[in-house]
Design an enzyme around this catalytic site. Structure first.
Site, PDB file in Angstrom:
ATOM      1  N   HIS A 229      37.887  48.823  44.842  1.00  0.00           N
ATOM      2  CA  HIS A 229      38.001  47.364  44.307  1.00  0.00           C
ATOM      3  C   HIS A 229      39.290  47.320  43.507  1.00  0.00           C
ATOM      4  O   HIS A 229      39.687  46.061  43.198  1.00  0.00           O
ATOM      5  CB  HIS A 229      37.017  46.981  43.587  1.00  0.00           C
ATOM      6  CG  HIS A 229      36.588  45.478  43.573  1.00  0.00           C
ATOM      7  ND1 HIS A 229      35.381  44.726  42.999  1.00  0.00           N
ATOM      8  CD2 HIS A 229      37.377  44.272  43.914  1.00  0.00           C
ATOM      9  CE1 HIS A 229      35.475  43.528  43.526  1.00  0.00           C
ATOM     10  NE2 HIS A 229      36.699  43.065  43.946  1.00  0.00           N
TER      11      HIS A 229
ATOM     12  N   ASP B 203      29.920  40.887  42.528  1.00  0.00           N
ATOM     13  CA  ASP B 203      29.725  42.338  42.259  1.00  0.00           C
ATOM     14  C   ASP B 203      28.740  42.542  41.320  1.00  0.00           C
ATOM     15  O   ASP B 203      28.318  41.666  40.676  1.00  0.00           O
ATOM     16  CB  ASP B 203      31.154  42.704  41.420  1.00  0.00           C
ATOM     17  CG  ASP B 203      31.643  44.141  41.511  1.00  0.00           C
ATOM     18  OD1 ASP B 203      30.708  44.788  41.284  1.00  0.00           O
ATOM     19  OD2 ASP B 203      32.751  44.276  41.450  1.00  0.00           O
TER      20      ASP B 203
ATOM     21  N   HIS C  69      29.304  44.819  39.312  1.00  0.00           N
ATOM     22  CA  HIS C  69      29.935  45.303  37.839  1.00  0.00           C
ATOM     23  C   HIS C  69      30.754  44.107  37.637  1.00  0.00           C
ATOM     24  O   HIS C  69      31.261  43.487  38.243  1.00  0.00           O
ATOM     25  CB  HIS C  69      30.553  46.413  38.236  1.00  0.00           C
ATOM     26  CG  HIS C  69      29.879  47.682  38.957  1.00  0.00           C
ATOM     27  ND1 HIS C  69      29.583  47.784  40.434  1.00  0.00           N
ATOM     28  CD2 HIS C  69      28.966  48.454  38.453  1.00  0.00           C
ATOM     29  CE1 HIS C  69      28.818  48.836  40.463  1.00  0.00           C
ATOM     30  NE2 HIS C  69      28.167  49.228  39.403  1.00  0.00           N
TER      31      HIS C  69
ATOM     32  N   ASP D  80      33.983  44.969  36.286  1.00  0.00           N
ATOM     33  CA  ASP D  80      35.303  45.427  36.508  1.00  0.00           C
ATOM     34  C   ASP D  80      36.260  44.817  35.566  1.00  0.00           C
ATOM     35  O   ASP D  80      37.397  44.444  35.747  1.00  0.00           O
ATOM     36  CB  ASP D  80      35.705  45.160  38.230  1.00  0.00           C
ATOM     37  CG  ASP D  80      34.855  45.908  39.069  1.00  0.00           C
ATOM     38  OD1 ASP D  80      34.071  46.785  38.730  1.00  0.00           O
ATOM     39  OD2 ASP D  80      34.926  45.358  40.281  1.00  0.00           O
TER      40      ASP D  80
ATOM     41  N   HIS E 287      39.319  51.110  39.387  1.00  0.00           N
ATOM     42  CA  HIS E 287      38.378  50.018  39.943  1.00  0.00           C
ATOM     43  C   HIS E 287      37.354  49.310  39.153  1.00  0.00           C
ATOM     44  O   HIS E 287      36.874  48.298  39.560  1.00  0.00           O
ATOM     45  CB  HIS E 287      37.760  50.747  41.321  1.00  0.00           C
ATOM     46  CG  HIS E 287      36.295  51.323  41.061  1.00  0.00           C
ATOM     47  ND1 HIS E 287      35.544  51.583  42.086  1.00  0.00           N
ATOM     48  CD2 HIS E 287      35.979  52.029  39.990  1.00  0.00           C
ATOM     49  CE1 HIS E 287      34.376  52.230  41.521  1.00  0.00           C
ATOM     50  NE2 HIS E 287      34.741  52.451  40.387  1.00  0.00           N
TER      51      HIS E 287
ATOM     52  N   ASP F  82      32.685  42.605  46.388  1.00  0.00           N
ATOM     53  CA  ASP F  82      32.443  44.070  46.355  1.00  0.00           C
ATOM     54  C   ASP F  82      31.078  44.188  47.162  1.00  0.00           C
ATOM     55  O   ASP F  82      29.966  43.714  46.952  1.00  0.00           O
ATOM     56  CB  ASP F  82      32.296  44.412  44.940  1.00  0.00           C
ATOM     57  CG  ASP F  82      32.092  45.944  44.524  1.00  0.00           C
ATOM     58  OD1 ASP F  82      31.301  46.539  45.667  1.00  0.00           O
ATOM     59  OD2 ASP F  82      32.452  46.411  43.634  1.00  0.00           O
TER      60      ASP F  82
ATOM     61  N   ASP G   3      28.905  46.210  46.880  1.00  0.00           N
ATOM     62  CA  ASP G   3      27.829  46.588  45.959  1.00  0.00           C
ATOM     63  C   ASP G   3      26.853  45.620  45.332  1.00  0.00           C
ATOM     64  O   ASP G   3      26.000  45.975  44.520  1.00  0.00           O
ATOM     65  CB  ASP G   3      28.258  47.814  44.983  1.00  0.00           C
ATOM     66  CG  ASP G   3      29.133  47.480  43.912  1.00  0.00           C
ATOM     67  OD1 ASP G   3      29.061  46.384  43.348  1.00  0.00           O
ATOM     68  OD2 ASP G   3      29.875  48.245  43.420  1.00  0.00           O
TER      69      ASP G   3
ATOM     70  N   GLU H 192      34.885  48.451  48.988  1.00  0.00           N
ATOM     71  CA  GLU H 192      34.004  49.394  48.635  1.00  0.00           C
ATOM     72  C   GLU H 192      32.990  49.792  49.666  1.00  0.00           C
ATOM     73  O   GLU H 192      31.736  50.445  49.233  1.00  0.00           O
ATOM     74  CB  GLU H 192      33.219  49.099  47.060  1.00  0.00           C
ATOM     75  CG  GLU H 192      34.143  48.820  45.887  1.00  0.00           C
ATOM     76  CD  GLU H 192      34.604  50.092  45.275  1.00  0.00           C
ATOM     77  OE1 GLU H 192      33.931  51.179  45.675  1.00  0.00           O
ATOM     78  OE2 GLU H 192      35.386  50.177  44.276  1.00  0.00           O
TER      79      GLU H 192
HETATM   80  N1  ARG Z   1      31.618  49.881  34.901  1.00  0.00           N
HETATM   81  C1  ARG Z   1      32.104  51.078  35.755  1.00  0.00           C
HETATM   82  C2  ARG Z   1      33.176  51.602  35.182  1.00  0.00           C
HETATM   83  O1  ARG Z   1      34.175  51.223  34.550  1.00  0.00           O
HETATM   84  C3  ARG Z   1      31.804  50.922  37.075  1.00  0.00           C
HETATM   85  C4  ARG Z   1      32.775  50.119  37.784  1.00  0.00           C
HETATM   86  C5  ARG Z   1      32.550  49.958  39.234  1.00  0.00           C
HETATM   87  N2  ARG Z   1      33.459  49.319  40.007  1.00  0.00           N
HETATM   88  C6  ARG Z   1      33.431  48.932  41.258  1.00  0.00           C
HETATM   89  N3  ARG Z   1      34.535  48.382  41.781  1.00  0.00           N
HETATM   90  N4  ARG Z   1      32.496  49.425  42.069  1.00  0.00           N
HETATM   91  O2  ARG Z   1      33.856  52.620  35.814  1.00  0.00           O
HETATM   92 MN    MN Z   2      33.851  45.870  42.032  1.00  0.00          MN
HETATM   93 MN    MN Z   3      30.962  47.099  41.976  1.00  0.00          MN
END
Ligand code: ARG
Ligand code: MN
Ligand code: MN
Ligand code: MN
Length: 312
Positions: free
Chosen positions: A95, A118, A120, A122, A135, A226, A228, A271
């Site tokens: 990402h 997402d 998350h 990010d 990411h 994303d 995920d 991702e």
């Molecule tokens: N918050 C976690 C981190 O800062 C997970 C981030 C996941 N990001 C993603 N693009 N899948 O590492």
């Molecule tokens: Mn992401």
């Molecule tokens: Mn994510």
């Protein structure tokens, strides 16, 4: 309609190998053919190539020189594709590629609204991240309100954060770090988590998100999707899966709604890691990615219109 595809086989925004093979796997599943079946003029620009920048002295940002080099080239490529009057589809990669795609989109169209789909947020900086993975930082790098929270980043001078956090909406959140939550509350960021999807349903969530970031229906829209955000039962091949996510039906509904605005000019699909899980897992994940992309570029489950010029 005209579409440009750019692949970004980049995986240095995180530490699991394989996500660089996302573009190859998604193309091999027939991406270009599926888009052409929608009657689109499709141009595949191939994969991005880049030179890493020389960067040191920055704490807790792994491979920043690679991220900076790749996203700089990507931003320029996105501007070029949009100038050629094509909507743009970017296939990641992790990402961190969103830094390049959104920077390019904002530079070209100025008035941009971003939907960040997402699990998350990010939204970490190098001071708040527990992983050091870039990411997990793109939204914090892209937005002007967060600029003060960063040190000077050598190699990233090309990227001036010109996007207001008010023009960003999250959908699908369910794994938010504590400093990310603090930032979301402090700035009143538009954020719909999974419990909002449960409470209001996906249709109203998308409607409310658009109403917040683009009340005048005037912005060029960007979806950074994303994989995920989906439930891992539906898209298992991803580096940071979180259970209890969107169903493929919710994701397709979301993309159909955004397509209907006629202002969806950029989609990132990131991702997808074909090296995680078995062959069936990979097939499921790649098929999910294709369905989401198709919906964003005009496929509808009601069936398509008869192509123009074809009668009885
Ligand atoms: N918050 C976690 C981190 O800062 C997970 C981030 C996941 N990001 C993603 N693009 N899948 O590492
Ligand atoms: Mn992401
Ligand atoms: Mn994510
Ligand atoms: Mn490493």
């Amino acid at each position: 309609g005209k579409v440009g595809i750019i692949g970004v086989p980049f995986e240095k925004g995180q530490h699991k190998q394989g996500v660089a093979h996302g573009p190859k796997a998604i193309r091999a599943a027939g991406l270009v053919r599926e888009l052409e079946l929608l009657g689109l003029d499709v141009k595949d620009y191939g994969d991005i190539s880049y030179k890493a920048k020389n960067v040191d002295g920055i704490n807790n940002m792994s491979h920043l020189g690679d991220v900076a080099g790749c996203t700089n080239c990507l931003s320029e490529q996105i501007q070029q594709i949009l100038k050629e009057d094509r909507r743009v589809l970017t296939i990641g990669g992790d990402h961190s590629v969103g830094i390049g795609t959104i920077d390019g989109h904002v530079k070209e169209k100025k008035n941009v609204g971003v939907l960040w789909i997402d699990a998350h947020a990010d939204l970490n900086t190098n001071k708040t991240s527990e992983s050091g993975n870039v990411h997990g930082m793109p939204v914090a790098l892209l937005t002007s309100e967060l600029a003060d929270y960063w040190p000077h980043l050598p190699g990233m001078d090309w990227q001036q954060p010109m996007l207001s956090i008010r023009n960003v909406a999250y959908i699908g959140l369910r794994s938010v770090d504590c400093y990310e939550r603090l930032v979301i509350e402090k700035f009143g960021i538009t954020a719909f988590g999974m419990e909002d999807v449960e409470r209001y349903g996906i249709h109203d969530v998308v409607y409310m998100a658009l109403n917040k970031i683009d009340p005048n229906e005037s912005k060029s829209l960007h979806v950074s999707f994303d994989i995920d955000s989906l439930d891992p039962l539906e898209a298992p091949c991803t580096g940071t899966p979180v259970r209890g996510g969107l169903s493929i039906r919710e994701a397709v509904h979301l993309m159909e709604m955004l397509y209907r605005t006629k202002r969806l000019n950029a989609v990132d699909l990131v991702e997808v890691n074909p090296h995680i899980g078995n062959q069936r897992d990979t097939q499921l994940t790649v098929e999910a990615a294709i369905h989401i992309i198709q919906a964003g570029f005009g496929y509808t489950r009601r069936g398509l219109k008869v192509p123009e010029g074809v009668t009885d």
